[in-house]
Write a protein that holds these residues in place. Sequence first.
Motif, PDB file in Angstrom:
ATOM      1  N   GLY A  99       0.820  -1.213   0.000  1.00  0.00           N
ATOM      2  CA  GLY A  99       0.000   0.000   0.000  1.00  0.00           C
ATOM      3  C   GLY A  99       0.852   1.261   0.000  1.00  0.00           C
ATOM      4  O   GLY A  99       0.609   2.195  -0.773  1.00  0.00           O
ATOM      5  N   ILE A 100       1.857   1.297   0.874  1.00  0.00           N
ATOM      6  CA  ILE A 100       2.727   2.462   0.956  1.00  0.00           C
ATOM      7  C   ILE A 100       3.510   2.649  -0.348  1.00  0.00           C
ATOM      8  O   ILE A 100       3.639   3.764  -0.857  1.00  0.00           O
ATOM      9  N   ALA A 101       4.022   1.550  -0.883  1.00  0.00           N
ATOM     10  CA  ALA A 101       4.803   1.630  -2.120  1.00  0.00           C
ATOM     11  C   ALA A 101       3.957   2.150  -3.276  1.00  0.00           C
ATOM     12  O   ALA A 101       4.400   3.018  -4.048  1.00  0.00           O
ATOM     13  N   GLN A 102       2.746   1.628  -3.410  1.00  0.00           N
ATOM     14  CA  GLN A 102       1.881   2.052  -4.505  1.00  0.00           C
ATOM     15  C   GLN A 102       1.401   3.488  -4.327  1.00  0.00           C
ATOM     16  O   GLN A 102       1.291   4.242  -5.294  1.00  0.00           O
ATOM     17  N   PHE A 103       1.094   3.844  -3.090  1.00  0.00           N
ATOM     18  CA  PHE A 103       0.681   5.225  -2.813  1.00  0.00           C
ATOM     19  C   PHE A 103       1.759   6.193  -3.276  1.00  0.00           C
ATOM     20  O   PHE A 103       1.489   7.183  -3.964  1.00  0.00           O
ATOM     21  N   TRP A 104       3.003   5.891  -2.928  1.00  0.00           N
ATOM     22  CA  TRP A 104       4.093   6.799  -3.269  1.00  0.00           C
ATOM     23  C   TRP A 104       4.298   6.868  -4.782  1.00  0.00           C
ATOM     24  O   TRP A 104       4.438   7.956  -5.353  1.00  0.00           O
ATOM     25  N   ASP A 130      12.135  19.514  -1.656  1.00  0.00           N
ATOM     26  CA  ASP A 130      13.432  19.180  -2.246  1.00  0.00           C
ATOM     27  C   ASP A 130      13.340  17.813  -2.915  1.00  0.00           C
ATOM     28  O   ASP A 130      13.761  16.802  -2.349  1.00  0.00           O
ATOM     29  N   PRO A 131      12.777  17.755  -4.122  1.00  0.00           N
ATOM     30  CA  PRO A 131      12.596  16.473  -4.812  1.00  0.00           C
ATOM     31  C   PRO A 131      13.920  15.729  -4.981  1.00  0.00           C
ATOM     32  O   PRO A 131      14.866  16.261  -5.570  1.00  0.00           O
ATOM     33  N   HIS A 132      13.958  14.536  -4.420  1.00  0.00           N
ATOM     34  CA  HIS A 132      15.169  13.718  -4.486  1.00  0.00           C
ATOM     35  C   HIS A 132      14.683  12.267  -4.482  1.00  0.00           C
ATOM     36  O   HIS A 132      14.661  11.611  -3.442  1.00  0.00           O
ATOM     37  N   PRO A 133      14.283  11.749  -5.649  1.00  0.00           N
ATOM     38  CA  PRO A 133      13.641  10.429  -5.729  1.00  0.00           C
ATOM     39  C   PRO A 133      14.403   9.295  -5.045  1.00  0.00           C
ATOM     40  O   PRO A 133      13.807   8.505  -4.307  1.00  0.00           O
ATOM     41  N   ARG A 155      13.050   7.283  -1.744  1.00  0.00           N
ATOM     42  CA  ARG A 155      12.786   5.849  -1.747  1.00  0.00           C
ATOM     43  C   ARG A 155      13.457   5.168  -0.562  1.00  0.00           C
ATOM     44  O   ARG A 155      12.881   4.279   0.080  1.00  0.00           O
ATOM     45  N   GLN A 156      14.685   5.557  -0.265  1.00  0.00           N
ATOM     46  CA  GLN A 156      15.392   4.983   0.873  1.00  0.00           C
ATOM     47  C   GLN A 156      14.672   5.307   2.181  1.00  0.00           C
ATOM     48  O   GLN A 156      14.501   4.439   3.054  1.00  0.00           O
ATOM     49  N   ASP A 157      14.268   6.564   2.317  1.00  0.00           N
ATOM     50  CA  ASP A 157      13.553   6.976   3.524  1.00  0.00           C
ATOM     51  C   ASP A 157      12.210   6.263   3.629  1.00  0.00           C
ATOM     52  O   ASP A 157      11.772   5.890   4.726  1.00  0.00           O
ATOM     53  N   LEU A 158      11.552   6.078   2.489  1.00  0.00           N
ATOM     54  CA  LEU A 158      10.263   5.388   2.482  1.00  0.00           C
ATOM     55  C   LEU A 158      10.422   3.943   2.946  1.00  0.00           C
ATOM     56  O   LEU A 158       9.592   3.436   3.707  1.00  0.00           O
ATOM     57  N   GLU A 159      11.470   3.293   2.502  1.00  0.00           N
ATOM     58  CA  GLU A 159      11.728   1.917   2.929  1.00  0.00           C
ATOM     59  C   GLU A 159      11.962   1.851   4.438  1.00  0.00           C
ATOM     60  O   GLU A 159      11.469   0.946   5.123  1.00  0.00           O
ATOM     61  N   ALA A 160      12.725   2.832   4.967  1.00  0.00           N
ATOM     62  CA  ALA A 160      13.001   2.863   6.403  1.00  0.00           C
ATOM     63  C   ALA A 160      11.725   3.070   7.209  1.00  0.00           C
ATOM     64  O   ALA A 160      11.481   2.409   8.232  1.00  0.00           O
TER      65      ALA A 160
END
Length: 201
Positions: free
Chosen positions: A75-80, A162-165, A169-174
Amino acid sequence: MTAARAVLARDGVGRMSLRAVAAEAGVPLGTMQYVFRSKELLLRAVIDDVIEETAEVFRAAADLDRGLEHAVRRGIAQFWSQLVDGRTDLQVMQYELTNYALRTAGMESLARWQYERYATVVADWCQQAAQRAGETCAVPFAQLGRLVVSSLDGLIMQYVCDPHPARSRQDLEAVTEMLVGLAGVRAEAGAAVTGTDRSPV
């Protein structure tokens, strides 16, 4: 709602009016005023539309029968990927709606309602996943829903400013790992273990 969202994205909440939305939609002002008697009602409808879009992404993201952990991760991955990455216009609009409501006398409840709806959507979705898989969650689902929303909120604000894909992604995984750990998913007593999804977000 398409016209209202277009006006919001272009002009901002402060300059949005029923007249502007009617012009964007190509309908008479009287028709717009018949459907939405005030700007507040129109803004509430826009928020509801955005929330439903979010709910659809979560609903389509995961097989709820695979359990709570799988649901949270997917869910989190798809939302992002669908609503944040490359969609700063949508996220800025939502923040602007919140700030406008908080700063406008008589509309403060709109901001509270907005976040309550987001948290409820996530909480209900997580609860369904756990129940279908015969699992328990270490914290109340309402609390889990609020924490998912607040965690994503912070990451979104950083991304918008500050867009930094790659970093996002790393922060989202954490954050996902923290939320999965908080949930402390366990099989209910007597329930069969359905397996978990520990694939990378």
